[in-house]
Design an enzyme around this catalytic site. Structure first.
Site, PDB file in Angstrom:
ATOM      1  N   SER A   8       0.824  -1.222   0.000  1.00 44.23           N
ATOM      2  CA  SER A   8       0.000   0.000   0.000  1.00 44.23           C
ATOM      3  C   SER A   8       0.850   1.260   0.000  1.00 44.23           C
ATOM      4  O   SER A   8       1.955   1.279   0.538  1.00 44.23           O
ATOM      5  CB  SER A   8      -0.888   0.041   1.237  1.00 44.23           C
ATOM      6  OG  SER A   8      -1.787  -1.021   1.222  1.00 44.23           O
ATOM      7  N   GLU A  54      -3.873 -12.885   2.163  1.00 42.73           N
ATOM      8  CA  GLU A  54      -4.169 -11.847   3.150  1.00 42.73           C
ATOM      9  C   GLU A  54      -5.610 -11.899   3.637  1.00 42.73           C
ATOM     10  O   GLU A  54      -5.887 -11.811   4.818  1.00 42.73           O
ATOM     11  CB  GLU A  54      -3.884 -10.452   2.583  1.00 42.73           C
ATOM     12  CG  GLU A  54      -4.273  -9.339   3.562  1.00 42.73           C
ATOM     13  CD  GLU A  54      -3.801  -7.962   3.127  1.00 42.73           C
ATOM     14  OE1 GLU A  54      -3.719  -7.725   1.925  1.00 42.73           O
ATOM     15  OE2 GLU A  54      -3.529  -7.150   4.015  1.00 42.73           O
ATOM     16  N   GLU A  80     -16.295  -2.139   1.120  1.00 41.84           N
ATOM     17  CA  GLU A  80     -16.765  -1.916  -0.248  1.00 41.84           C
ATOM     18  C   GLU A  80     -16.093  -2.877  -1.233  1.00 41.84           C
ATOM     19  O   GLU A  80     -16.747  -3.453  -2.103  1.00 41.84           O
ATOM     20  CB  GLU A  80     -16.506  -0.464  -0.663  1.00 41.84           C
ATOM     21  CG  GLU A  80     -17.349   0.564   0.092  1.00 41.84           C
ATOM     22  CD  GLU A  80     -16.908   0.782   1.537  1.00 41.84           C
ATOM     23  OE1 GLU A  80     -15.766   0.420   1.874  1.00 41.84           O
ATOM     24  OE2 GLU A  80     -17.719   1.301   2.332  1.00 41.84           O
TER      25      GLU A  80
END
Lengths: 411, 369
Positions: A134, A249, A376
């Site tokens: 990230s 993950e 989401e």
């Protein structure tokens, strides 16, 4: 229908329990497992010693093949071990990311030399791994990362910034996704490396979270030199390699352990008042409590369904994908309702009723709903992979990454 | 861990599913919706031929002698097909009431006919706005039943009713043949005409007690707990049918140049339906386990299954209409059949609010201070 172990499972459970009884202290009922505590040097040392013990007794990598140091066991054995371990006081799982995500990726996409060098020390707990994917500009859309690696002979030079790296400050190695070619579409210009976290130019800074803790870091890369021999997969194949990691993950992040649940809320509602009446006699509270119960039990029995499939040697159905998306919101809503029942006093954390446990859960839930796939993104995954609906329209598909960046900076 | 149905139970499920796909598609549901038919008689007799109506009844009375788990898988398929048949009334309530509370003579007299589909049974509790056992005005004395039940689900198709009557000594279940001269019936218009409902007036109709005199309230609660688990499976079947109907439509309908199923507003809505259904299914499995094993956790498990499944079916069926847009609001489109059925199943054993309250009561009992 029953919850019983098969004879083989029962035998394994006895073995696991015996190992734990001999090496760890049983948890007092009602206390939370010791996860996500401050990871100071002492804790890391304890964790490493515990990992070495587990490896020596065959409980460190239960499902891995024997050839790479695993037990060669089954997924259901892994689950049985986890169930048993949860009843004991054990150090925080600082190896979960390395063993659950990084090393499997290294084994799958690296060379046999890589495996020979890195698997054993990771299993033994001597070396800890982290994941560097990230970035501030790329979260859910992780293929949009900017950290750049440029070739320099047999080396690569890396510049950029990673974020949300669990444990970067105590890790030895990291799995690093970088952009090697900005002049192709964003998924195609990525390459995967692993990096020695002690390299010159790597700097980890803790991120203070909403919950007050600092389990994550931002990691800065300034002219960090990485030999080409530390590349995993081909140049430009980084996205394929990353998918191996990410698939692991979601399995790892999905289970929230040690959270306050329906029983804790019931206890609270019995001992609190709303407008002069016991909270548990309040219709609105009962209604919400019933809803929480149905969700908590639904998740529990969804896990049992998955375990049943594993116990039968079948592939579990897609229903496990609901776990994180339900539990995150439930943790949050239960926390907020609990505080409502406690009243103004619950605005105090340390001195507040119950020692602030529901308050901490409410704060932490805000992050749990984001980590390892937001609510989401998870709904998208259910819609696309389970229900077969089309993927979102991608407006960046036929554009090079460099053009995307130019467009973004113009706005 | 064996928290799933067995291979044999799954085979039975598929067998019933195949029969219903062939013989009870939504065109049959619509036929009953639009006609005076009380139910699809050919589907009912077909289910009887499969043994589906007596799967959990002992062989001594002509049943298959299997158990509640087999009944659960059948219920799910009946729900999925939205079959216009009195499955819940006759199988999950009347037949089960006889098995649970009936005398040897009553079982021998009625079960074979119920299982064969020769007679339909129902349970009559509601009296217009009242349905709590303590409020009932219907009386049962000297083997005569007097009072008015309204509405009685499948009350027009039924030949046999188990009527909950009030009384000073507590409510009693009374078994009454609806062909009796003291019985008159009138059809009432309802939200789900695929399972016709009636007002039944008893004027000194011949009846006999089922189970204990004065024990009707307790018996009804047990019966409803058992039926709540079976009903949850029926609701789950219907919810899944609604979800996949919406999914199929979202794949074929285009708006603004794209399949509407590619918009997150639709995707997330349908993902939520999937989540609710899986939560319901997992709760229902535990309910099924308690039901089939006679587990002490049944009151709590049944309430949880019912609350979750009611929520799932309600959500999936209403969002199925919403996903369809305007066409979904037309009589000619199919979604409203599940929308109607979801209401019938949500109310037939008492609404979700009642069951949420029961759930917490059972939880308080389990976690006694």
């Amino acid at each position: 229908m029953n919850f019983n172990d098969t004879p083989d499972e029962a035998k394994f459970r006895t073995e696991a329990r015996a190992f734990l009884e001999a090496n760890a202290k049983r948890r007092t009922p009602g206390s939370a497992p010791s996860r996500n505590v401050d990871r100071d040097d002492e804790v890391i040392k304890t964790a490493k010693a515990w990992q070495a013990k587990k490896l020596a007794s065959g409980f460190a990598a239960i499902t891995w093949p024997k050839e790479i140091g695993g037990r060669g066991g089954t997924p259901i054995q892994q689950i049985i071990y986890a169930q048993e371990e949860a009843q004991f006081v054990t150090p925080p799982g600082v190896f979960d990311i390395g063993l659950g995500m990084c090393i499997p990726t290294l084994v799958k996409h690296g060379s046999s030399e890589h495996a020979a060098r890195f698997v054993k020390p990771a299993l033994k707990g001597d070396e800890i791994w982290c994941q560097l994917f990230s970035e501030p500009v790329a979260g859910s859309d992780v293929a949009g990362i900017r950290t750049r690696a440029k070739r320099d002979g047999d080396n690569w030079v890396v510049n950029g910034q990673k974020v949300w790296t669990t444990g970067a400050h105590f890790c030895d190695f990291g799995l690093l996704l970088v952009r090697t070619d900005p002049d192709v579409s964003k998924h195609k210009g990525l390459t995967m490396f692993f990096v020695d976290m002690k390299s010159k130019g790597v700097e980890a800074r803790p991120i203070k979270q909403v919950s007050g803790g600092a389990e994550f870091n931002e990691v800065f890369f300034t002219d960090v030199v990485i030999p080409d021999s530390q590349r995993l997969g081909k140049v430009g194949d980084g996205w394929t390699v990353a998918l191996t990691t990410l698939m692991n993950e979601r399995l790892a992040v999905g289970i929230a352990t040690g959270i306050l649940g329906v029983d804790d809320f019931l206890t609270l509602a019995r001992s609190s008042d709303i407008d002069g009446e016991p909270a548990i006699r309040n219709g609105a509270i009962r209604d919400r409590l019933a809803q929480f119960f149905v969700e908590a039990e639904g998740l529990k029995y969804t896990r049992y369904r998955m375990w049943t499939a594993l116990s039968r040697g079948e592939t579990p159905g897609p229903q496990s994908s609901i776990n994180k998306v339900v539990s995150g919101r439930m943790m949050q809503d239960l926390g907020s309702l609990a505080m409502e029942v406690m009243g103004e006093a619950s605005l105090m954390t340390g001195e507040g009723p119950g020692g602030g446990a529901f308050q901490r859960q409410w704060l932490g839930a805000a992050g749990f709903r984001i980590a390892g796939g937001t609510d989401e993104i998870l709904r998208n995954i259910i819609a696309e992979r389970v229900l077969g609906l089309p993927s979102d329209v991608r407006v960046d598909k036929d554009t090079t990454f460099a053009e995307l960046e130019a467009k973004r900076s113009k706005r | 861990m064996e928290f799933d149905f067995s291979e044999d139970q799954k085979l039975l499920k598929e067998q019933v599913a195949r029969f219903l796909r062939e013989k009870s598609p939504l065109t049959v549901t619509r036929r009953v919706l639009e006609s005076a038919e009380t139910h699809a008689a050919e589907v009912w007799s077909g289910l009887a031929d499969l043994g589906a109506l007596g799967v959990a009844v002992p062989e001594a009375y002509g049943g298959m002698g299997l158990g509640a788990l087999e009944l659960c898988v059948i219920a799910e398929e009946v729900g999925r097909s939205c079959a216009p048949v009195p499955f819940q009334s006759s199988v999950c309530l009347a037949t089960d009431a006889l098995v649970q509370f009936g005398s040897e003579a009553q079982k021998a007299r009625w079960l074979p006919e119920l299982i064969a589909g020769k007679i339909i049974g129902t349970v009559a509790v509601a009296e217009a706005g009242k349905s709590s056992p303590s409020q009932l005005a219907t009386t049962f004395a000297a083997d005569k039943l007097t009072g008015t039940k309204l509405p009685v689900i499948d009350g027009e198709a039924a030949g046999l009713a188990i009527v909950l009557a009030g009384g000073a000594g507590g409510a009693t279940m009374a078994l009454v043949e609806l062909g009796d001269s003291g019985v008159t019936r009138r059809r009432v218009e309802t939200l789900d005409p695929t399972r016709k409902q009636a007002e039944i007036v008893f004027k000194g109709a011949a009846a006999e007690p089922l189970g204990e005199r004065g024990g009707g309230a307790r018996q009804l609660q047990t019966l409803h707990e058992r039926a709540a688990v079976l009903g949850a499976f029926e609701q789950i079947g219907g919810a899944e049918a609604s979800l996949y109907m919406a999914r199929d439509f979202a794949l074929e309908r285009y708006a603004f140049g794209r399949q509407i199923g590619s918009y997150q507003a639709i995707k997330h809505k349908l993902a939520d339906a999937y989540i609710k259904i899986e939560l319901a299914r997992s709760n229902a499995y535990y309910g099924a386990m308690m039901l089939s094993s006679g587990g002490a956790d049944l009151p709590l498990a049944a309430a949880a299954a019912r609350v979750a499944a009611t929520d799932a079916y309600e959500y999936a069926s209403k969002e199925n209409i919403q996903t369809h847009g305007g066409i979904g609001f037309t009589w000619a489109a199919d979604p409203h059949m599940h929308y109607r059925r979801s209401r019938l199943l949500a109310l037939s054993l008492g609404g979700a609010t009642l069951w949420r309250n029961r759930l917490v009561t059972a939880l308080e009992k389990r976690n006694a201070v």
